[in-house]
Design an enzyme around this catalytic site. Structure first.
Site, PDB file in Angstrom:
ATOM      1  N   ASP A 195      -5.002  -9.086   3.835  1.00  0.00           N
ATOM      2  CA  ASP A 195      -4.069  -8.304   4.647  1.00  0.00           C
ATOM      3  C   ASP A 195      -4.398  -8.437   6.125  1.00  0.00           C
ATOM      4  O   ASP A 195      -3.535  -8.736   6.945  1.00  0.00           O
ATOM      5  CB  ASP A 195      -4.128  -6.834   4.207  1.00  0.00           C
ATOM      6  CG  ASP A 195      -3.167  -5.936   4.983  1.00  0.00           C
ATOM      7  OD1 ASP A 195      -2.218  -6.477   5.599  1.00  0.00           O
ATOM      8  OD2 ASP A 195      -3.352  -4.710   4.969  1.00  0.00           O
ATOM      9  N   GLU A 227     -10.301  -0.619 -10.493  1.00  0.00           N
ATOM     10  CA  GLU A 227     -11.403  -0.957  -9.596  1.00  0.00           C
ATOM     11  C   GLU A 227     -12.687  -0.270 -10.045  1.00  0.00           C
ATOM     12  O   GLU A 227     -12.684   0.915 -10.395  1.00  0.00           O
ATOM     13  CB  GLU A 227     -11.092  -0.574  -8.149  1.00  0.00           C
ATOM     14  CG  GLU A 227     -12.205  -0.955  -7.186  1.00  0.00           C
ATOM     15  CD  GLU A 227     -11.793  -0.960  -5.723  1.00  0.00           C
ATOM     16  OE1 GLU A 227     -12.684  -1.146  -4.868  1.00  0.00           O
ATOM     17  OE2 GLU A 227     -10.600  -0.785  -5.426  1.00  0.00           O
ATOM     18  N   GLY A 254     -10.450  -7.076   0.179  1.00  0.00           N
ATOM     19  CA  GLY A 254     -11.157  -7.211   1.448  1.00  0.00           C
ATOM     20  C   GLY A 254     -11.652  -8.611   1.722  1.00  0.00           C
ATOM     21  O   GLY A 254     -12.770  -8.807   2.208  1.00  0.00           O
ATOM     22  N   ALA A 255     -10.791  -9.607   1.458  1.00  0.00           N
ATOM     23  CA  ALA A 255     -11.246 -10.999   1.529  1.00  0.00           C
ATOM     24  C   ALA A 255     -10.646 -11.783   2.699  1.00  0.00           C
ATOM     25  O   ALA A 255     -10.554 -12.999   2.642  1.00  0.00           O
ATOM     26  CB  ALA A 255     -10.920 -11.707   0.214  1.00  0.00           C
ATOM     27  N   SER A 256     -10.269 -11.097   3.756  1.00  0.00           N
ATOM     28  CA  SER A 256      -9.781 -11.807   4.939  1.00  0.00           C
ATOM     29  C   SER A 256     -10.939 -12.453   5.698  1.00  0.00           C
ATOM     30  O   SER A 256     -12.080 -11.987   5.635  1.00  0.00           O
ATOM     31  CB  SER A 256      -9.028 -10.849   5.872  1.00  0.00           C
ATOM     32  OG  SER A 256      -7.747 -10.542   5.362  1.00  0.00           O
ATOM     33  N   ASP A 286      -0.696  -1.626  -4.271  1.00  0.00           N
ATOM     34  CA  ASP A 286      -2.089  -1.795  -3.865  1.00  0.00           C
ATOM     35  C   ASP A 286      -2.732  -0.429  -3.637  1.00  0.00           C
ATOM     36  O   ASP A 286      -2.210   0.401  -2.899  1.00  0.00           O
ATOM     37  CB  ASP A 286      -2.136  -2.628  -2.576  1.00  0.00           C
ATOM     38  CG  ASP A 286      -3.535  -3.041  -2.187  1.00  0.00           C
ATOM     39  OD1 ASP A 286      -4.391  -3.155  -3.075  1.00  0.00           O
ATOM     40  OD2 ASP A 286      -3.764  -3.265  -0.977  1.00  0.00           O
ATOM     41  N   SER A 336       0.853  -1.181   0.000  1.00  0.00           N
ATOM     42  CA  SER A 336       0.000   0.000   0.000  1.00  0.00           C
ATOM     43  C   SER A 336       0.895   1.240   0.000  1.00  0.00           C
ATOM     44  O   SER A 336       2.111   1.147   0.216  1.00  0.00           O
ATOM     45  CB  SER A 336      -0.889   0.007   1.242  1.00  0.00           C
ATOM     46  OG  SER A 336      -0.081   0.134   2.412  1.00  0.00           O
ATOM     47  N   ASN A 348      -7.108 -10.610  -2.376  1.00  0.00           N
ATOM     48  CA  ASN A 348      -6.291  -9.819  -1.460  1.00  0.00           C
ATOM     49  C   ASN A 348      -6.582 -10.189  -0.011  1.00  0.00           C
ATOM     50  O   ASN A 348      -7.749 -10.242   0.399  1.00  0.00           O
ATOM     51  CB  ASN A 348      -6.594  -8.327  -1.639  1.00  0.00           C
ATOM     52  CG  ASN A 348      -6.057  -7.773  -2.935  1.00  0.00           C
ATOM     53  OD1 ASN A 348      -5.717  -8.515  -3.854  1.00  0.00           O
ATOM     54  ND2 ASN A 348      -5.992  -6.453  -3.016  1.00  0.00           N
ATOM     55  N   ASP A 402      -6.675   2.985  -8.100  1.00  0.00           N
ATOM     56  CA  ASP A 402      -8.014   2.953  -7.515  1.00  0.00           C
ATOM     57  C   ASP A 402      -8.714   4.284  -7.767  1.00  0.00           C
ATOM     58  O   ASP A 402      -8.521   5.257  -7.041  1.00  0.00           O
ATOM     59  CB  ASP A 402      -7.921   2.680  -6.013  1.00  0.00           C
ATOM     60  CG  ASP A 402      -9.289   2.557  -5.362  1.00  0.00           C
ATOM     61  OD1 ASP A 402     -10.303   2.701  -6.076  1.00  0.00           O
ATOM     62  OD2 ASP A 402      -9.354   2.319  -4.140  1.00  0.00           O
TER      63      ASP A 402
END
Length: 310
Positions: free
Chosen positions: A256, A134, A212-214, A82, A50, A254, A104
Site C-alpha cells: 500500500d 492473522e 507491510g511489504a512495501s 483488509d 481497508s 500486501n 484481524d
C-alpha cells in the site's frame, strides 16, 4: 466476467512459486493504475479495501468501479477486505459483494483470536467468501492498524490456529512492518525465513500472506520532498527477500505504502513543474500512471506472477 475468490489464485501461485499482489484501493485512479499494471503483465491481482477506504469512498462506489475494471480488463480480480476489525465489518463487505475478507484478531489474546476468527469463517463460508486471518503482530501504523511491538508468529501455534478456525489463508509476522516508516535508514531488515520454512513444512500447500511489504522507494520519497514534502527517510523490505518469500509458501503480498508514495510524488511533481495547472485529470492522471509503473515493477521483480493467467 465476474470477480473471483482467492482460492484458485493461491493454489496456482503456490504450485507456481509466485505470489499475487494485493494492492489497497481508495479511488478510481488507484483502481485503474493497479489493474492496468496487472493487465500489462497478464497477472491476476487482488484489490483490497481497508475500513478507512470504505468510509472514504463507500463500499457501493468501490464495488461498482472494481466491477468495471473486471469487465474492462478481463483479468482475474478478487475484491478483498483488509484488516476487518470485527464481524460487522466483514458482513458489510460481504453484503457489498466482496469475494474475500480478512479478519484481524491479532490484537486479542490467542484463544479470543481463535474464537472470533472461527465465527467470521463460519459466516463467510456460508456466503461463499474466503477468509484470511492473522497470527502474530506487525509493528507500525497504517490507517486504523497501530502496533508498537512486533510479535513473531509461532509455527506450532499457526498449525493449531488454522485447524481450529478453518481460515483459508494466514497472515504471519516474520519481520515486515506496516506503514512508510518501517525501519530507520541504518537498520538492516531481515525476514525470518526459518519461521516461514517451519510453517510451510507443518502446513504444506497452505497459503501464507505477508502484510507491510512495501519497499518505501527512496526515489519517490526524494521526489515528494523535492517538491515541498516532508517525508522522513525510511527503509522498506528488500526486493530479493520478498521474491524469496513468494517462491515459498507466501501466496499474497500486501503493498500500500509504495502506491501512496508513487502517486503523491507524481502529483507533487506536476504542481511543482506547472504551478498554473488546475485540471484534476492532469495531476491525477500522472498519479495513475505512476501507480501502474509500480505495479508492473512489483509483478515482475517481487511477485514473479508475469503471465500467470496463461
Amino acid at each position: 466476467m465476474a470477480l473471483v475468490t482467492t482460492k484458485e489464485m493461491f493454489k496456482k501461485a503456490y504450485e507456481g512459486g509466485y505470489a499475487i499482489g494485493a494492492f489497497n484501493i481508495n479511488d478510481m485512479e488507484i483502481i485503474q493504475g493497479v489493474v492496468n499494471g496487472a493487465k500489462a503483465k497478464n497477472s491476476a491481482v487482488i484489490l483490497q479495501c481497508s475500513t478507512g477506504a470504505l468510509k472514504y469512498a463507500g463500499p457501493k462506489y468501490l464495488k461498482a468501479m472494481v466491477d468495471a475494471a473486471v469487465e474492462e480488463t478481463g483479468i482475474d480480480i478478487a475484491l478483498h477486505l483488509d484488516h476487518g476489525p470485527d464481524l460487522a465489518a466483514v458482513k458489510l463487505a460481504i453484503e457489498a459483494g466482496f469475494t474475500s475478507v480478512m479478519f484481524d484478531g491479532s490484537h486479542h489474546d490467542y484463544e479470543e483470536n481463535v474464537r472470533l476468527t472461527k465465527e467470521v469463517v463460519e459466516y463467510a463460508h456460508a456466503h461463499g467468501v474466503v477468509v484470511e486471518a492473522e497470527l502474530g503482530v506487525l509493528a507500525g501504523v497504517e490507517d486504523d492498524v497501530v502496533a508498537a511491538e512486533h510479535i513473531y508468529t509461532d509455527p506450532e501455534q499457526a498449525v493449531d490456529f488454522v485447524k481450529r478456525t478453518g481460515c483459508d489463508s494466514l497472515a504471519i509476522a516474520i519481520g515486515t512492518s506496516h506503514g512508510a516508516f518501517k525501519f530507520p535508514p541504518s537498520f538492516k531488515p531481515q525476514l525470518r525465513f526459518d519461521i516461514l520454512e517451519k510453517i510451510q513444512e507443518k502446513l504444506p500447500g497452505f497459503p501464507i500472506v505477508l502484510h507491510g511489504a512495501s519497499a518505501v522507494d527512496p526515489e519517490a520519497v526524494a521526489t515528494c520532498n523535492q517538491y515541498g514534502g516532508a517525508i522522513k527517510d525510511a527503509k522498506g523490505i528488500p526486493v530479493d527477500m520478498l521474491r524469496k518469500a513468494s517462491s515459498m509458501a507466501v501466496c499474497k503480498i500486501n503493498m500500500d505504502t509504495d502506491l501512496r508514495l508513487a502517486m503523491t510524488a507524481a502529483i507533487r511533481k506536476v504542481f511543482g513543474d506547472t504551478p498554473a495547472e488546475f485540471d484534476p485529470r492532469k495531476y491525477l492522471g500522472a498519479g495513475k500512471a505512476a501507480i501502474q509503473n509500480v505495479v508492473e515493477y512489483k509483478i515482475e521483480n517481487v511477485l514473479g506472477s508475469v503471465d500467470s493467467l496463461k
